[in-house]
Design a protein around this motif. Sequence first.
Motif, PDB file in Angstrom:
ATOM      1  N   ILE A 180       0.834  -1.203   0.000  1.00  0.00           N
ATOM      2  CA  ILE A 180       0.000   0.000   0.000  1.00  0.00           C
ATOM      3  C   ILE A 180       0.871   1.256   0.000  1.00  0.00           C
ATOM      4  CG2 ILE A 180      -1.713   1.334   1.291  1.00  0.00           C
ATOM      5  CD1 ILE A 180      -2.851  -1.103  -0.154  1.00  0.00           C
ATOM      6  N   GLY A 181       1.938   1.275   0.785  1.00  0.00           N
ATOM      7  CA  GLY A 181       2.826   2.426   0.782  1.00  0.00           C
ATOM      8  C   GLY A 181       3.449   2.664  -0.581  1.00  0.00           C
ATOM      9  N   LEU A 182       3.878   1.592  -1.231  1.00  0.00           N
ATOM     10  CA  LEU A 182       4.473   1.727  -2.566  1.00  0.00           C
ATOM     11  C   LEU A 182       3.446   2.216  -3.583  1.00  0.00           C
ATOM     12  CD1 LEU A 182       6.605  -1.545  -2.566  1.00  0.00           C
ATOM     13  CD2 LEU A 182       7.473   0.800  -2.372  1.00  0.00           C
ATOM     14  N   LEU A 183       2.216   1.696  -3.500  1.00  0.00           N
ATOM     15  CA  LEU A 183       1.171   2.158  -4.418  1.00  0.00           C
ATOM     16  C   LEU A 183       0.789   3.606  -4.142  1.00  0.00           C
ATOM     17  CD1 LEU A 183      -1.044  -1.048  -4.568  1.00  0.00           C
ATOM     18  CD2 LEU A 183       0.270  -0.058  -6.455  1.00  0.00           C
ATOM     19  N   CYS A 184       0.784   4.011  -2.859  1.00  0.00           N
ATOM     20  CA  CYS A 184       0.535   5.421  -2.544  1.00  0.00           C
ATOM     21  C   CYS A 184       1.624   6.302  -3.134  1.00  0.00           C
ATOM     22  CB  CYS A 184       0.461   5.618  -1.028  1.00  0.00           C
ATOM     23  SG  CYS A 184      -1.111   5.122  -0.293  1.00  0.00           S
ATOM     24  N   MET A 185       2.864   5.810  -3.105  1.00  0.00           N
ATOM     25  CA  MET A 185       3.949   6.560  -3.708  1.00  0.00           C
ATOM     26  C   MET A 185       3.744   6.706  -5.224  1.00  0.00           C
ATOM     27  SD  MET A 185       7.999   5.610  -3.957  1.00  0.00           S
ATOM     28  CE  MET A 185       7.719   4.400  -5.250  1.00  0.00           C
ATOM     29  N   LEU A 186       3.408   5.602  -5.895  1.00  0.00           N
ATOM     30  CA  LEU A 186       3.203   5.650  -7.343  1.00  0.00           C
ATOM     31  C   LEU A 186       2.008   6.529  -7.710  1.00  0.00           C
ATOM     32  CD1 LEU A 186       3.844   1.891  -8.213  1.00  0.00           C
ATOM     33  CD2 LEU A 186       5.382   3.828  -8.626  1.00  0.00           C
ATOM     34  N   THR A 187       0.944   6.446  -6.920  1.00  0.00           N
ATOM     35  CA  THR A 187      -0.238   7.273  -7.184  1.00  0.00           C
ATOM     36  C   THR A 187       0.075   8.753  -6.963  1.00  0.00           C
ATOM     37  OG1 THR A 187      -1.677   5.442  -6.519  1.00  0.00           O
ATOM     38  CG2 THR A 187      -2.670   7.621  -6.603  1.00  0.00           C
ATOM     39  N   SER A 188       0.839   9.057  -5.910  1.00  0.00           N
ATOM     40  CA  SER A 188       1.241  10.442  -5.655  1.00  0.00           C
ATOM     41  C   SER A 188       2.099  10.966  -6.795  1.00  0.00           C
ATOM     42  CB  SER A 188       2.005  10.535  -4.327  1.00  0.00           C
ATOM     43  OG  SER A 188       1.183  10.192  -3.234  1.00  0.00           O
ATOM     44  N   VAL A 193       3.335  15.145  -7.787  1.00  0.00           N
ATOM     45  CA  VAL A 193       3.970  15.716  -6.600  1.00  0.00           C
ATOM     46  C   VAL A 193       5.428  16.039  -6.897  1.00  0.00           C
ATOM     47  CG1 VAL A 193       2.416  14.497  -5.052  1.00  0.00           C
ATOM     48  CG2 VAL A 193       4.629  13.472  -5.630  1.00  0.00           C
ATOM     49  N   HIS A 194       5.978  16.943  -6.105  1.00  0.00           N
ATOM     50  CA  HIS A 194       7.363  17.388  -6.317  1.00  0.00           C
ATOM     51  C   HIS A 194       8.361  16.329  -5.861  1.00  0.00           C
ATOM     52  CE1 HIS A 194      10.971  19.798  -6.346  1.00  0.00           C
ATOM     53  NE2 HIS A 194      11.119  19.643  -5.041  1.00  0.00           N
ATOM     54  N   ALA A 195       8.149  15.760  -4.679  1.00  0.00           N
ATOM     55  CA  ALA A 195       9.086  14.784  -4.151  1.00  0.00           C
ATOM     56  C   ALA A 195       8.382  13.894  -3.128  1.00  0.00           C
ATOM     57  CB  ALA A 195      10.287  15.467  -3.507  1.00  0.00           C
ATOM     58  N   VAL A 196       8.854  12.640  -3.043  1.00  0.00           N
ATOM     59  CA  VAL A 196       8.313  11.671  -2.090  1.00  0.00           C
ATOM     60  C   VAL A 196       9.456  11.087  -1.271  1.00  0.00           C
ATOM     61  CG1 VAL A 196       7.109   9.486  -1.782  1.00  0.00           C
ATOM     62  CG2 VAL A 196       6.382  11.040  -3.592  1.00  0.00           C
ATOM     63  N   CYS A 197       9.296  11.108   0.049  1.00  0.00           N
ATOM     64  CA  CYS A 197      10.194  10.410   0.957  1.00  0.00           C
ATOM     65  C   CYS A 197       9.414   9.256   1.578  1.00  0.00           C
ATOM     66  CB  CYS A 197      10.700  11.357   2.054  1.00  0.00           C
ATOM     67  SG  CYS A 197      11.815  10.577   3.249  1.00  0.00           S
ATOM     68  N   ILE A 198      10.015   8.073   1.625  1.00  0.00           N
ATOM     69  CA  ILE A 198       9.323   6.908   2.161  1.00  0.00           C
ATOM     70  C   ILE A 198      10.188   6.248   3.232  1.00  0.00           C
ATOM     71  CG2 ILE A 198      10.184   5.356   0.347  1.00  0.00           C
ATOM     72  CD1 ILE A 198       7.356   4.026   0.396  1.00  0.00           C
ATOM     73  N   THR A 199       9.557   5.798   4.309  1.00  0.00           N
ATOM     74  CA  THR A 199      10.276   5.199   5.425  1.00  0.00           C
ATOM     75  C   THR A 199       9.885   3.737   5.605  1.00  0.00           C
ATOM     76  OG1 THR A 199       8.613   5.741   7.106  1.00  0.00           O
ATOM     77  CG2 THR A 199      10.268   7.432   6.612  1.00  0.00           C
ATOM     78  N   ASP A 200      10.775   2.977   6.231  1.00  0.00           N
ATOM     79  CA  ASP A 200      10.488   1.590   6.588  1.00  0.00           C
ATOM     80  C   ASP A 200      11.614   1.105   7.492  1.00  0.00           C
ATOM     81  OD1 ASP A 200       8.342  -0.509   5.129  1.00  0.00           O
ATOM     82  OD2 ASP A 200       9.970  -1.487   6.180  1.00  0.00           O
ATOM     83  N   ILE A 201      11.437  -0.106   8.037  1.00  0.00           N
ATOM     84  CA  ILE A 201      12.493  -0.720   8.834  1.00  0.00           C
ATOM     85  C   ILE A 201      13.187  -1.833   8.064  1.00  0.00           C
ATOM     86  CG2 ILE A 201      11.427  -0.147  11.057  1.00  0.00           C
ATOM     87  CD1 ILE A 201      10.379  -3.029  11.170  1.00  0.00           C
ATOM     88  N   LYS A 315       3.250  -3.746 -12.346  1.00  0.00           N
ATOM     89  CA  LYS A 315       3.849  -5.054 -12.649  1.00  0.00           C
ATOM     90  C   LYS A 315       5.045  -5.394 -11.770  1.00  0.00           C
ATOM     91  CE  LYS A 315       2.278  -5.191 -17.459  1.00  0.00           C
ATOM     92  NZ  LYS A 315       2.683  -5.166 -18.886  1.00  0.00           N
ATOM     93  N   PRO A 316       5.940  -4.432 -11.462  1.00  0.00           N
ATOM     94  CA  PRO A 316       7.079  -4.801 -10.608  1.00  0.00           C
ATOM     95  C   PRO A 316       6.677  -5.277  -9.220  1.00  0.00           C
ATOM     96  CG  PRO A 316       7.517  -2.746 -11.766  1.00  0.00           C
ATOM     97  CD  PRO A 316       6.069  -3.063 -11.979  1.00  0.00           C
ATOM     98  N   LEU A 317       5.491  -4.887  -8.756  1.00  0.00           N
ATOM     99  CA  LEU A 317       5.048  -5.298  -7.425  1.00  0.00           C
ATOM    100  C   LEU A 317       4.525  -6.728  -7.402  1.00  0.00           C
ATOM    101  CD1 LEU A 317       4.894  -2.085  -7.406  1.00  0.00           C
ATOM    102  CD2 LEU A 317       3.264  -2.360  -5.556  1.00  0.00           C
ATOM    103  N   MET A 318       4.188  -7.277  -8.566  1.00  0.00           N
ATOM    104  CA  MET A 318       3.583  -8.607  -8.660  1.00  0.00           C
ATOM    105  C   MET A 318       4.708  -9.637  -8.709  1.00  0.00           C
ATOM    106  SD  MET A 318       0.858  -7.223 -11.474  1.00  0.00           S
ATOM    107  CE  MET A 318       0.646  -8.802 -12.266  1.00  0.00           C
ATOM    108  N   THR A 319       5.197 -10.027  -7.540  1.00  0.00           N
ATOM    109  CA  THR A 319       6.440 -10.788  -7.471  1.00  0.00           C
ATOM    110  C   THR A 319       6.254 -12.306  -7.438  1.00  0.00           C
ATOM    111  OG1 THR A 319       6.433 -10.478  -5.064  1.00  0.00           O
ATOM    112  CG2 THR A 319       7.725  -8.910  -6.383  1.00  0.00           C
TER     113      THR A 319
END
Length: 353
Positions: A180-188, A193-201, A315-319
């Motif tokens: 969901i985070g990755l899809l939110c990034m792609l949708t944004s 949008v100007h820039a996206v920062c994404i976090t995770d562990i 497609k890249p998400l469909m692993t």
Amino acid sequence: MTDNNLTLVLHGKMDLRLEEKPVLEPGNGEVQLSMRQVGICGSDVNIWVHGEHGGYIVDSPLALGHEGSAVIRKLGPGVTTLKVGDRVAVEPATPCRMCAFCKGGRYNLCPHVKGLAMPGCDGHLTRTFVMAADFCHKVPDNVSDGEAAMAEPMAVSVQATNRGGVKMGDTILICGAGPIGLLCMLTSKARGVHAVCITDIDERRLAFARELGADHTINVRGKSPQDVAAEVEELLGDKPNVTLECSGAQPSITTAVYATRSGGVVVLVGMGATTNEIPTAEASFRELDIRGTFRYVNCFQPALKLMSSGLVNVKPLMTHEFRLEDALQAFETARKGEGIKILINCHKETQGR
């Protein structure tokens, strides 16, 4: 066509069984579907492992799966907008259509909604399924069955960005680099949008996010929310206008509040514990809007158009892909956190995403 209606049924914690179920006939306004690809959601895994998710407790046998694509097999009385053979993405809930929320255009908030793969309403992981015709969305010819199954999580991201008011020129923080985070990034990104920062562990997921186009990534393991917020501001050059919190984790929710620009918006997309702490003084003094988001409303068609146009490439998400007969292996793969989106092929005469 076959009447072998093999179905994946949850009987309790860690108790998934493949069973033969009857093939149901479509009623008025319904269609009978031959299911194709079905994605495994994090909520499916939680329900399997814990027997509940987000306050929903499974207390009787339940067929899982709510991210599905299908082909129309049979029409019920009164169905005129679809025909046998149409390929569809299935919106996995049926609201009452009569309450104030439905009539006001917010049918996702309908108190009488029947959500697939939730207690009392079986899901998609079966050969043949019956669904309300008006929640089956035609799939463009250049969108595969696997991509059509991705329309459901894509719709979540469309709804989340709608709720956040994401627009051209914004800077965005996304907490959580899961599907969901990755899809939110792609949708944004598709919204300009100007820039996206994404976090995770998980460094592997952050690396994957960079491959997909993330402008900045932060591994937050062992870091305080305040330190992460400062790092976000340094990388973006300012605090983000909008933060989409997609993990549901307590530290991440706190980070979202500290990191977002005064007057900005925090959208709670991820679902973790039923109760979390929010630094309300920080949110109040800086007039942050903290917004919930639940499923989607009128988002399937935009999601399919984003994929069909090439603005979002899922497609890249469909692993991974498994047969329905190997569904237990598919769920175990998802539980281990391997890959990104795992698909189950429910139709034994087809293969490939």
